[in-house]
Design a protein around this motif. Structure first.
Motif, PDB file in Angstrom:
ATOM      1  N   PHE A   1       1.002  -1.119  -0.200  1.00  4.17           N
ATOM      2  CA  PHE A   1       0.070  -0.023   0.072  1.00  4.17           C
ATOM      3  C   PHE A   1       0.860   1.249  -0.132  1.00  4.17           C
ATOM      4  CE2 PHE A   1      -2.637  -3.362   1.794  1.00  4.17           C
ATOM      5  CZ  PHE A   1      -3.750  -3.044   1.065  1.00  4.17           C
ATOM      6  N   LEU A   2       1.286   1.739  -1.133  1.00  2.00           N
ATOM      7  CA  LEU A   2       2.177   2.619  -1.363  1.00  2.00           C
ATOM      8  C   LEU A   2       1.900   3.701  -2.240  1.00  2.00           C
ATOM      9  CD1 LEU A   2       5.498   0.543  -0.869  1.00  2.00           C
ATOM     10  CD2 LEU A   2       4.839   2.047   0.614  1.00  2.00           C
ATOM     11  N   ALA A   3       2.323   4.745  -2.493  1.00  2.00           N
ATOM     12  CA  ALA A   3       1.852   6.132  -3.299  1.00  2.00           C
ATOM     13  C   ALA A   3       2.411   5.419  -4.487  1.00  2.00           C
ATOM     14  CB  ALA A   3       2.730   7.187  -2.820  1.00  2.00           C
ATOM     15  N   PRO A   4       1.837   6.207  -5.605  1.00  2.00           N
ATOM     16  CA  PRO A   4       2.160   5.954  -6.980  1.00  2.00           C
ATOM     17  C   PRO A   4       3.635   6.409  -7.417  1.00  2.00           C
ATOM     18  CG  PRO A   4      -0.102   7.065  -6.890  1.00  2.00           C
ATOM     19  CD  PRO A   4       0.541   7.034  -5.406  1.00  2.00           C
ATOM     20  N   SER A   5       4.028   7.356  -6.647  1.00  2.00           N
ATOM     21  CA  SER A   5       5.544   7.992  -6.982  1.00  2.00           C
ATOM     22  C   SER A   5       6.557   6.494  -6.591  1.00  2.00           C
ATOM     23  CB  SER A   5       5.916   8.986  -6.453  1.00  2.00           C
ATOM     24  OG  SER A   5       5.574   8.886  -5.073  1.00  2.00           O
ATOM     25  N   VAL A   6       6.250   5.830  -5.626  1.00  2.00           N
ATOM     26  CA  VAL A   6       7.193   4.840  -5.268  1.00  2.00           C
ATOM     27  C   VAL A   6       7.122   3.624  -6.283  1.00  2.00           C
ATOM     28  CG1 VAL A   6       7.649   3.365  -3.329  1.00  2.00           C
ATOM     29  CG2 VAL A   6       6.731   5.837  -3.010  1.00  2.00           C
ATOM     30  N   LYS A   7       6.196   3.149  -6.824  1.00  3.41           N
ATOM     31  CA  LYS A   7       5.708   1.988  -7.656  1.00  3.41           C
ATOM     32  C   LYS A   7       6.817   1.878  -8.813  1.00  3.41           C
ATOM     33  CE  LYS A   7       2.066   0.883  -5.531  1.00  3.41           C
ATOM     34  NZ  LYS A   7       0.821   0.604  -5.810  1.00  3.41           N
ATOM     35  N   PRO A   8       7.421   2.869  -9.537  1.00  3.67           N
ATOM     36  CA  PRO A   8       8.419   2.587 -10.244  1.00  3.67           C
ATOM     37  C   PRO A   8       9.812   1.802  -9.821  1.00  3.67           C
ATOM     38  CG  PRO A   8       7.256   4.359 -11.298  1.00  3.67           C
ATOM     39  CD  PRO A   8       6.930   4.036  -9.802  1.00  3.67           C
ATOM     40  N   PRO A   9      10.264   2.444  -8.780  1.00  4.01           N
ATOM     41  CA  PRO A   9      11.423   2.058  -8.282  1.00  4.01           C
ATOM     42  C   PRO A   9      11.190   0.676  -7.317  1.00  4.01           C
ATOM     43  CG  PRO A   9      10.771   4.149  -7.073  1.00  4.01           C
ATOM     44  CD  PRO A   9       9.915   3.894  -8.257  1.00  4.01           C
ATOM     45  N   LEU A  10       9.791   0.565  -6.823  1.00  5.62           N
ATOM     46  CA  LEU A  10       9.683  -0.665  -6.192  1.00  5.62           C
ATOM     47  C   LEU A  10       9.327  -1.893  -7.307  1.00  5.62           C
ATOM     48  CD1 LEU A  10       8.922  -2.416  -3.579  1.00  5.62           C
ATOM     49  CD2 LEU A  10       6.573  -1.543  -4.119  1.00  5.62           C
ATOM     50  N   ALA A  11       8.767  -1.485  -8.466  1.00  4.39           N
ATOM     51  CA  ALA A  11       8.932  -2.577  -9.381  1.00  4.39           C
ATOM     52  C   ALA A  11      10.196  -3.154  -9.796  1.00  4.39           C
ATOM     53  CB  ALA A  11       8.084  -1.983 -10.640  1.00  4.39           C
ATOM     54  N   ALA A  12      11.178  -2.310  -9.914  1.00  4.26           N
ATOM     55  CA  ALA A  12      12.454  -2.705 -10.186  1.00  4.26           C
ATOM     56  C   ALA A  12      13.079  -3.694  -9.063  1.00  4.26           C
ATOM     57  CB  ALA A  12      13.539  -1.549 -10.500  1.00  4.26           C
ATOM     58  N   LYS A  13      12.695  -3.280  -7.734  1.00  2.00           N
ATOM     59  CA  LYS A  13      13.262  -3.916  -6.740  1.00  2.00           C
ATOM     60  C   LYS A  13      12.767  -5.232  -6.824  1.00  2.00           C
ATOM     61  CE  LYS A  13      13.407  -4.100  -1.565  1.00  2.00           C
ATOM     62  NZ  LYS A  13      14.883  -4.666  -1.370  1.00  2.00           N
ATOM     63  N   LEU A  14      11.445  -5.481  -6.865  1.00  2.00           N
ATOM     64  CA  LEU A  14      10.661  -6.661  -7.032  1.00  2.00           C
ATOM     65  C   LEU A  14      10.980  -7.413  -8.179  1.00  2.00           C
ATOM     66  CD1 LEU A  14       7.206  -5.260  -5.732  1.00  2.00           C
ATOM     67  CD2 LEU A  14       8.665  -6.392  -4.214  1.00  2.00           C
ATOM     68  N   LEU A  15      11.085  -6.978  -9.259  1.00  3.07           N
ATOM     69  CA  LEU A  15      11.758  -7.884 -10.265  1.00  3.07           C
ATOM     70  C   LEU A  15      12.945  -8.457 -10.100  1.00  3.07           C
ATOM     71  CD1 LEU A  15      10.630  -5.720 -13.223  1.00  3.07           C
ATOM     72  CD2 LEU A  15      10.039  -8.087 -12.797  1.00  3.07           C
ATOM     73  N   ALA A  16      13.872  -7.597  -9.437  1.00  2.39           N
ATOM     74  CA  ALA A  16      15.208  -8.109  -9.192  1.00  2.39           C
ATOM     75  C   ALA A  16      15.197  -9.289  -8.123  1.00  2.39           C
ATOM     76  CB  ALA A  16      16.277  -7.101  -8.566  1.00  2.39           C
ATOM     77  N   GLU A  17      14.324  -9.231  -6.914  1.00  2.00           N
ATOM     78  CA  GLU A  17      14.667 -10.083  -5.979  1.00  2.00           C
ATOM     79  C   GLU A  17      13.378 -10.988  -5.723  1.00  2.00           C
ATOM     80  OE1 GLU A  17      14.809  -7.666  -2.263  1.00  2.00           O
ATOM     81  OE2 GLU A  17      16.220  -6.309  -3.209  1.00  2.00           O
ATOM     82  N   LEU A  18      12.202 -11.006  -6.050  1.00  2.89           N
ATOM     83  CA  LEU A  18      11.232 -12.047  -5.837  1.00  2.89           C
ATOM     84  C   LEU A  18      11.403 -13.224  -7.026  1.00  2.89           C
ATOM     85  CD1 LEU A  18       7.927  -9.776  -5.461  1.00  2.89           C
ATOM     86  CD2 LEU A  18       9.393 -11.015  -3.855  1.00  2.89           C
ATOM     87  N   PRO A  19      11.170 -14.508  -6.537  1.00  7.22           N
ATOM     88  CA  PRO A  19      10.895 -15.628  -7.248  1.00  7.22           C
ATOM     89  C   PRO A  19       9.796 -15.621  -8.362  1.00  7.22           C
ATOM     90  CG  PRO A  19      10.199 -16.117  -5.306  1.00  7.22           C
ATOM     91  CD  PRO A  19      10.720 -14.714  -5.175  1.00  7.22           C
ATOM     92  N   ASP A  20      10.109 -16.499  -9.469  1.00  8.79           N
ATOM     93  CA  ASP A  20       8.901 -16.482 -10.388  1.00  8.79           C
ATOM     94  C   ASP A  20       7.293 -16.705  -9.795  1.00  8.79           C
ATOM     95  OD1 ASP A  20      10.354 -15.519 -12.727  1.00  8.79           O
ATOM     96  OD2 ASP A  20      10.844 -17.658 -13.400  1.00  8.79           O
ATOM     97  N   GLU A  21       7.536 -17.606  -8.885  1.00  4.52           N
ATOM     98  CA  GLU A  21       6.240 -18.132  -8.176  1.00  4.52           C
ATOM     99  C   GLU A  21       5.922 -17.026  -7.235  1.00  4.52           C
ATOM    100  OE1 GLU A  21       9.389 -19.655  -7.247  1.00  4.52           O
ATOM    101  OE2 GLU A  21       9.177 -20.818  -9.257  1.00  4.52           O
ATOM    102  N   ALA A  22       6.344 -16.053  -6.901  1.00  6.78           N
ATOM    103  CA  ALA A  22       5.620 -14.851  -6.120  1.00  6.78           C
ATOM    104  C   ALA A  22       4.450 -14.166  -6.763  1.00  6.78           C
ATOM    105  CB  ALA A  22       6.845 -13.681  -5.712  1.00  6.78           C
ATOM    106  N   ARG A  23       3.546 -13.599  -5.936  1.00  7.95           N
ATOM    107  CA  ARG A  23       2.504 -12.970  -6.192  1.00  7.95           C
ATOM    108  C   ARG A  23       2.706 -11.475  -5.526  1.00  7.95           C
ATOM    109  NH1 ARG A  23      -3.947 -14.394  -7.104  1.00  7.95           N
ATOM    110  NH2 ARG A  23      -2.819 -14.481  -9.318  1.00  7.95           N
ATOM    111  N   VAL A  24       2.385 -10.302  -6.108  1.00  5.99           N
ATOM    112  CA  VAL A  24       2.325  -9.031  -5.755  1.00  5.99           C
ATOM    113  C   VAL A  24       0.828  -8.476  -5.699  1.00  5.99           C
ATOM    114  CG1 VAL A  24       3.146  -6.738  -5.721  1.00  5.99           C
ATOM    115  CG2 VAL A  24       4.752  -8.772  -6.054  1.00  5.99           C
ATOM    116  N   VAL A  25       0.452  -8.002  -4.708  1.00  2.00           N
ATOM    117  CA  VAL A  25      -0.885  -7.489  -4.481  1.00  2.00           C
ATOM    118  C   VAL A  25      -0.723  -5.976  -4.150  1.00  2.00           C
ATOM    119  CG1 VAL A  25      -3.232  -7.418  -3.372  1.00  2.00           C
ATOM    120  CG2 VAL A  25      -2.078  -9.542  -4.085  1.00  2.00           C
ATOM    121  N   ALA A  26      -1.115  -5.181  -4.993  1.00  2.00           N
ATOM    122  CA  ALA A  26      -1.250  -3.802  -4.648  1.00  2.00           C
ATOM    123  C   ALA A  26      -2.591  -3.315  -4.325  1.00  2.00           C
ATOM    124  CB  ALA A  26      -0.567  -2.813  -5.891  1.00  2.00           C
TER     125      ALA A  26
END
Length: 126
Positions: A59-84
């Protein structure tokens, strides 16, 4: 975090830097009867390694989503699910959505997000 626990997701851990929100989260978990079952830690989300996480709820502001997307892509396994909640990831296509307005959430399966990103990078239509 409490709802994630209720849905069977273990462990159910939340990260928060704001001491007031951290205290409020712990209080609400205690009041709901989930003290000791869920955890809220005073940690910086940007410094936490998420590679062992399979379910991430943000539950984060829109301005944080692009850098968070990069972090999640780099760290999460393929089996992960993200709910925003409240705000979607602008460059990701959700696997599913639920609700509307302030109560809307978007779910993303990392395997699909990566596949779409790879297709886009190769110039293929998604």
């Amino acid at each position: 975090v409490v709802e994630a626990y209720k849905q069977g997701l273990r462990p159910a851990v939340g990260y928060e830097l704001n001491p007031w929100l951290l205290c409020l989260s712990n209080y609400r978990a205690w009041k709901a009867g989930y003290h000791g079952k869920v955890s809220f830690l005073k940690k910086d989300l940007w410094k936490v390694n998420l590679s062992d996480c399979h379910n991430v709820i943000v539950f984060l502001a829109p301005s944080v989503k692009p850098p968070l997307a990069a972090k999640l892509l780099a760290e999460l396994p393929d089996e992960a699910r993200v709910v925003a909640g409240r705000f979607p990831f602008p460059s990701w296509t959700p696997t599913s959505t639920l609700g509307q307005g302030l109560e809307q959430v978007w779910a993303y399966d990392m395997k699909e997000v990566r596949r779409a990103a790879q297709s886009s990078a190769e110039g293929n239509p998604v």
